[in-house]
Design a protein around this motif. Structure first.
Motif, short mmCIF file in Angstrom:
data_model
loop_
_atom_site.label_atom_id
_atom_site.label_comp_id
_atom_site.label_asym_id
_atom_site.label_seq_id
_atom_site.Cartn_x
_atom_site.Cartn_y
_atom_site.Cartn_z
N TRP A 181 0.86 -1.19 0.00
CA TRP A 181 0.00 0.00 0.00
C TRP A 181 0.90 1.24 0.00
O TRP A 181 0.75 2.13 0.83
CB TRP A 181 -0.95 -0.03 1.20
N GLU A 234 -2.41 -3.70 10.99
CA GLU A 234 -3.26 -2.51 11.14
C GLU A 234 -4.15 -2.59 12.38
O GLU A 234 -4.34 -1.59 13.07
CB GLU A 234 -4.13 -2.35 9.88
N TYR A 235 -4.70 -3.75 12.64
CA TYR A 235 -5.62 -3.90 13.77
C TYR A 235 -5.02 -4.72 14.91
O TYR A 235 -5.73 -5.25 15.75
CB TYR A 235 -6.93 -4.54 13.29
N GLU A 269 0.59 3.55 3.38
CA GLU A 269 -0.69 3.46 4.08
C GLU A 269 -0.70 2.20 4.94
O GLU A 269 -0.50 1.09 4.45
CB GLU A 269 -1.83 3.42 3.06
N ARG A 270 -0.96 2.38 6.22
CA ARG A 270 -0.98 1.28 7.20
C ARG A 270 0.35 0.53 7.26
O ARG A 270 0.40 -0.63 7.65
CB ARG A 270 -2.09 0.27 6.90
N HIS A 328 -6.71 3.55 13.86
CA HIS A 328 -6.92 2.15 14.26
C HIS A 328 -5.89 1.61 15.26
O HIS A 328 -5.60 0.42 15.25
CB HIS A 328 -6.92 1.23 13.02
N LYS A 369 -9.10 -1.32 -6.79
CA LYS A 369 -10.06 -1.00 -5.74
C LYS A 369 -11.03 -0.01 -6.36
O LYS A 369 -10.64 1.12 -6.66
CB LYS A 369 -9.34 -0.39 -4.55
N ASP A 413 -13.27 -6.27 7.72
CA ASP A 413 -11.99 -5.64 7.35
C ASP A 413 -10.83 -6.06 8.26
O ASP A 413 -10.45 -5.31 9.14
CB ASP A 413 -12.18 -4.11 7.43
N PHE A 414 -10.25 -7.21 8.01
CA PHE A 414 -9.01 -7.61 8.68
C PHE A 414 -9.06 -7.48 10.20
O PHE A 414 -8.06 -7.14 10.85
CB PHE A 414 -7.83 -6.78 8.16
N PHE A 417 -13.82 -5.61 -1.81
CA PHE A 417 -13.94 -4.84 -0.56
C PHE A 417 -14.80 -3.60 -0.80
O PHE A 417 -14.30 -2.51 -1.03
CB PHE A 417 -12.53 -4.46 -0.10
N VAL A 421 -3.57 0.47 -3.26
CA VAL A 421 -4.87 0.28 -3.91
C VAL A 421 -5.67 1.58 -3.98
O VAL A 421 -6.52 1.73 -4.86
CB VAL A 421 -5.72 -0.81 -3.22
N ASN A 422 -5.41 2.49 -3.06
CA ASN A 422 -5.95 3.85 -3.22
C ASN A 422 -4.97 4.53 -4.19
O ASN A 422 -4.05 5.21 -3.78
CB ASN A 422 -6.00 4.58 -1.88
N GLU A 474 -14.71 3.05 -0.46
CA GLU A 474 -14.09 4.09 0.37
C GLU A 474 -13.66 5.30 -0.45
O GLU A 474 -12.54 5.79 -0.33
CB GLU A 474 -12.90 3.50 1.13
N ARG A 508 -10.96 -6.14 -6.54
CA ARG A 508 -11.25 -6.35 -5.12
C ARG A 508 -12.75 -6.30 -4.81
O ARG A 508 -13.48 -5.50 -5.39
CB ARG A 508 -10.52 -5.30 -4.27
N LYS A 518 -11.37 -10.18 0.82
CA LYS A 518 -10.73 -10.21 2.13
C LYS A 518 -11.23 -11.42 2.92
O LYS A 518 -12.36 -11.86 2.74
CB LYS A 518 -11.02 -8.94 2.92
C1 BDP Z 1 -8.72 -0.80 5.41
C2 BDP Z 1 -7.67 0.23 5.65
C3 BDP Z 1 -7.53 1.23 4.54
C4 BDP Z 1 -7.45 0.51 3.22
C5 BDP Z 1 -8.64 -0.39 3.06
C6 BDP Z 1 -8.57 -1.25 1.83
O1 BDP Z 1 -8.01 0.88 6.85
O2 BDP Z 1 -6.40 2.00 4.80
O3 BDP Z 1 -7.39 1.42 2.17
O4 BDP Z 1 -8.72 -1.28 4.12
O5 BDP Z 1 -8.29 -2.44 1.98
O6 BDP Z 1 -8.40 -1.87 6.23
O7 BDP Z 1 -8.78 -0.79 0.72
#
Ligand code: BDP
Length: 709
Positions: free
Chosen positions: A156, A390-391, A164-165, A525, A285, A362-363, A324, A207-208, A289, A322, A357
């Motif tokens: 990421w 992340e979590y 990211e994360r 998080h 993605k 979300d994870f 998600f 992915v963003n 979001e 994805r 996922k």
């Molecule tokens: C979440 C994350 C975020 C990610 C998103 C994803 O908080 O930062 O962009 O998943 O998987 O877990 O796209």
């Protein structure tokens, strides 16, 4: 030692009689000149065996009297061809291999043979692993082949090098010095680390996605990285932004059904593949979001994915699309991905793989498996896991993810009767998929040890091993990893193996036991904020997930609630949907129950909940005690590092426990069970910490947005 070498340390082995035997058997290396991937295998064997046996391994063109290690494919090596193993090799496929002790002519040899160059490389790492873990090798008869096809890591990484994360420094990709400087040793070592597990793909950007990744400037840089990865059998994938045709200013739409958009992607693919002829494809993605996607133009995910699939098909590319997705308007976020994708089953091109996922949200530290596993019969799917924590306390906490991965891979979907596990579905053994795969979000960075916490390495390792073979146990994998990364000493392996085995459960217990989920502070998080109940999107609050009030707690997903359980096959639906059947680890995922609900233990839910929080904290203390015992058995640097991080983890675990217990107590109004310590502070104190506590997140704006008071 600083952890840079990960599990490829190749330090001299301590068992001297074993070393003597190994030296006899592995005296010379006979490897063909030629393909780059086989060359990588040969170099790795020389490096590894020379290090482990503390004596240089010479390379030769012909067999020595005894003790030759012969590697290659029938095409590249006459010696391998002379074995007449073509049929057996064909059974293993180009990524599989045979690793055997046998004879060529009258000479005893050890052979690593494959139909394909990559198989030879994976066989080389397999042999090295046997040596590193001190296994007997006199009589080898090993046949291996990966059970899924695409084994991919996802980064990421943003183009400004913030990850990211990611919690281990800046992005590994030094865009400023690429393409000129691709000899950065990190790139090669990164490729070696992945190849050692059989990972054959890497999606290198977030992915963003920033559309600039598709400019000539960046494609040249990516091509330079790809040159290194290619030598280790790793394909490069790019995350793309769905609105690229607009972002480039070429069109005023990205509507997938508009022929101009379709042509735009075809032209773009041509340009990309000119730079990188063996690019793996795209990761997308979309409509998630805030990311653009086909729904913005009134189209569905299949419409969106298929035009990209058509654009890369001439070059053998694939699209990882994805699943998600969730929108603020829905009643239960759990249902979303299934409700979107199930009706589209069979509508995707053969070179699209829907990447799902592991769980429906979300994870989270524990989730039931996503009901999409077992629901898509005519659509290629793969699973996405998260190695980066992340979590799980970022790179501050010890939380080996092997048991989490194993839990989902072993989960039985009952899609085609008993035994239709998620693993088998991913392997294409339940439905006949054209393509199969597993992906994991890993976020190594410029930290010297790649992952921040030395034990995050173990989850990367576990992912790779399970992507190769989803039937491997997390316990066996942990032992391999410890032996290679730290020591073969049983006095270390036994206690730390146990620590690893329960470390993930500890993280569940002190954060969100009994099926609670997503009690995290919004945004970064890291810490707890179970009280968080107001936001522009309710599905970004904690309250949305636990729904606690003075009467009870939990999210009703049975018929009387959102009925998300209907997305599972019969026996699973019944298991999760029935109070006296459900595994209590998942209770509050599916049921809203009273604080006085009777648990299997005979205690009330309230008591059990608090005791679970207590147990989580106690488990961290136990981890500390076990770690104390291994002092002196491994290098001081990593010992001290982990020791200090366990102190951080204890501090955080106590805060999690106290915050959640105080908050839930403010609703239940019940006393703590006997023996359970009162939180040191009142609830207001913990609420305040949400805004003042330092959060070690270099990426998320909320990490910097702390107050003084
Ligand atoms: C979440 C994350 C975020 C990610 C998103 C994803 O908080 O930062 O962009 O998943 O998987 O877990 O796209």
């Amino acid at each position: 030692e600083d952890g840079y070498d990960m599990w490829l340390r190749y330090q001299p082995l301590s068992d001297s009689s074993l070393v003597k035997d190994y030296r006899k058997q592995l005296g010379t290396l006979v490897a063909p000149d030629g393909p780059a991937v086989i060359e990588s295998a040969a170099q790795e064997l020389q490096r590894g065996i020379s290090g482990l046996l503390d004596r240089p391994l010479e390379r030769s063109d012909s067999l020595a009297r005894r003790g030759s290690l012969v590697i290659g494919t029938p095409e590249t090596s006459e010696l391998i061809a002379s074995l007449g193993w073509e049929d057996r090799l064909a059974q293993q496929g180009p990524e599989g291999f045979l690793l055997e002790t046998t004879r060529i002519g009258r000479r005893d040899v050890t052979v690593i043979a494959s139909e394909g160059d990559r198989g030879v490389l994976y066989g080389a790492f397999h042999l090295l692993r046997l040596l590193q873990t001190q296994q007997a090798i006199e009589e080898l008869a090993i046949a291996e082949a990966p059970k899924v096809q695409h084994r991919v890591v996802n980064h990421w990484d943003n183009l400004n090098r913030l990850v990211e994360r990611g919690y281990a420094g800046l992005s590994l990709w030094e865009w400023g010095t690429l393409p000129e400087y691709n000899e950065n040793p990190r790139y090669r070592d990164y490729a070696r680390i992945n190849a050692s597990l059989g990972i054959n793909g890497t999606a290198i950007n977030n992915v963003n996605a920033d559309p600039r990744i598709l400019t000539d400037q960046f494609l040249e840089k990516v091509a330079a990285l790809n040159e290194v990865f290619r030598q280790y059998g790793i394909k490069t994938y790019l995350s793309i932004n769905y609105d690229s045709p607009r972002a480039f200013g070429d069109l005023d739409t990205a509507d997938p059904l508009d022929p101009r958009v379709q042509q735009w992607w075809k032209d773009k693919a041509k340009q990309i593949y000119k730079h990188i002829p063996d690019l793996g494809g795209f990761l997308v993605k979309a409509d998630s979001e805030g990311q653009p996607g086909p729904q913005g133009y009134g189209r569905n995910h299949a419409d969106g994915a298929n035009i990209l699939a058509d654009a890369v098909a001439p070059y053998g590319g694939v699209i990882f699309w994805r699943a998600f997705v969730y929108s603020p308007e829905q009643g239960d976020r759990f249902r979303e991905a299934y409700d979107e994708f199930k009706p589209l089953d069979g509508k995707f091109r053969d070179n699209v793989i829907v990447q799902i996922k592991n769980g429906p949200i979300d994870f989270q530290p524990r989730e039931p498996f996503s009901p999409l596993f077992g629901a898509l019969e005519d659509t290629n799917i793969m699973m996405e896991l998260q190695v980066t924590q992340e979590y799980f306390g970022f790179s501050n906490h010890l939380a080996y993810q092997g048991p989490l991965f194993e839990e989902v891979l072993d989960a039985d979907t009952h899609a085609k009767g008993e035994g239709s596990t998620v693993g088998k579905i991913l392997g294409g053994e339940v439905f006949e998929y054209e393509q199969t795969g597993m992906a994991a979000v890993i976020n190594p960075g410029t930290d010297r040890n790649w992952t921040g916490h030395p034990f995050v390495q173990s989850s990367w390792y576990a992912f790779g091993r399970m992507a190769w073979d989803y039937e491997l146990s997390s316990e066996a994998i942990a032992e391999e990893w410890m032996r290679m990364t730290f020591t073969n000493d049983r006095r270390f392996l036994d206690p730390i193996g146990e620590v690893m085995a329960y470390s993930r459960e500890a993280g569940v217990n002190y954060r969100n036991p009994l099926g609670l989920t997503h009690l995290f502070a919004q945004g970064h998080h890291y810490g707890p904020a179970p009280w968080y109940d107001e936001a522009e999107r309710m599905d970004w609050t904690a309250w949305y997930y636990h729904r606690a009030d003075e009467d009870g707690i939990g999210f009703d997903r049975t018929e009387s609630g959102s009925n998300a359980i209907e997305q599972y096959h019969g026996p699973v639906r019944e298991h999760f949907g029935t109070l006296d059947q459900i595994d209590e680890d998942y209770l509050l995922w599916f049921h809203h129950v009273g604080w006085d609900y009777k648990m299997n233990s005979g205690r009330t839910l309230w008591e059990e909940l608090v005791l679970k929080y207590d147990e989580g904290v106690q488990q961290v203390r136990n981890m500390q005690a076990e770690w104390e015992k291994v002092q002196g058995l491994i290098d001081r640097e990593r010992y001290e590092h982990v020791k200090a991080l366990l102190e951080v983890q204890l501090r955080d675990a106590i805060r999690w426990r106290d915050s959640c217990v105080s908050y839930f107590q403010s609703l239940s109004g019940l006393p703590l069970p006997e023996g359970s310590p009162e939180p040191e502070h009142d609830l207001e104190h913990y609420k305040k910490l949400e805004h003042t506590f330092y959060v070690p997140d270099p990426w998320h704006p909320k990490g910097n947005d702390r107050r003084v008071d």
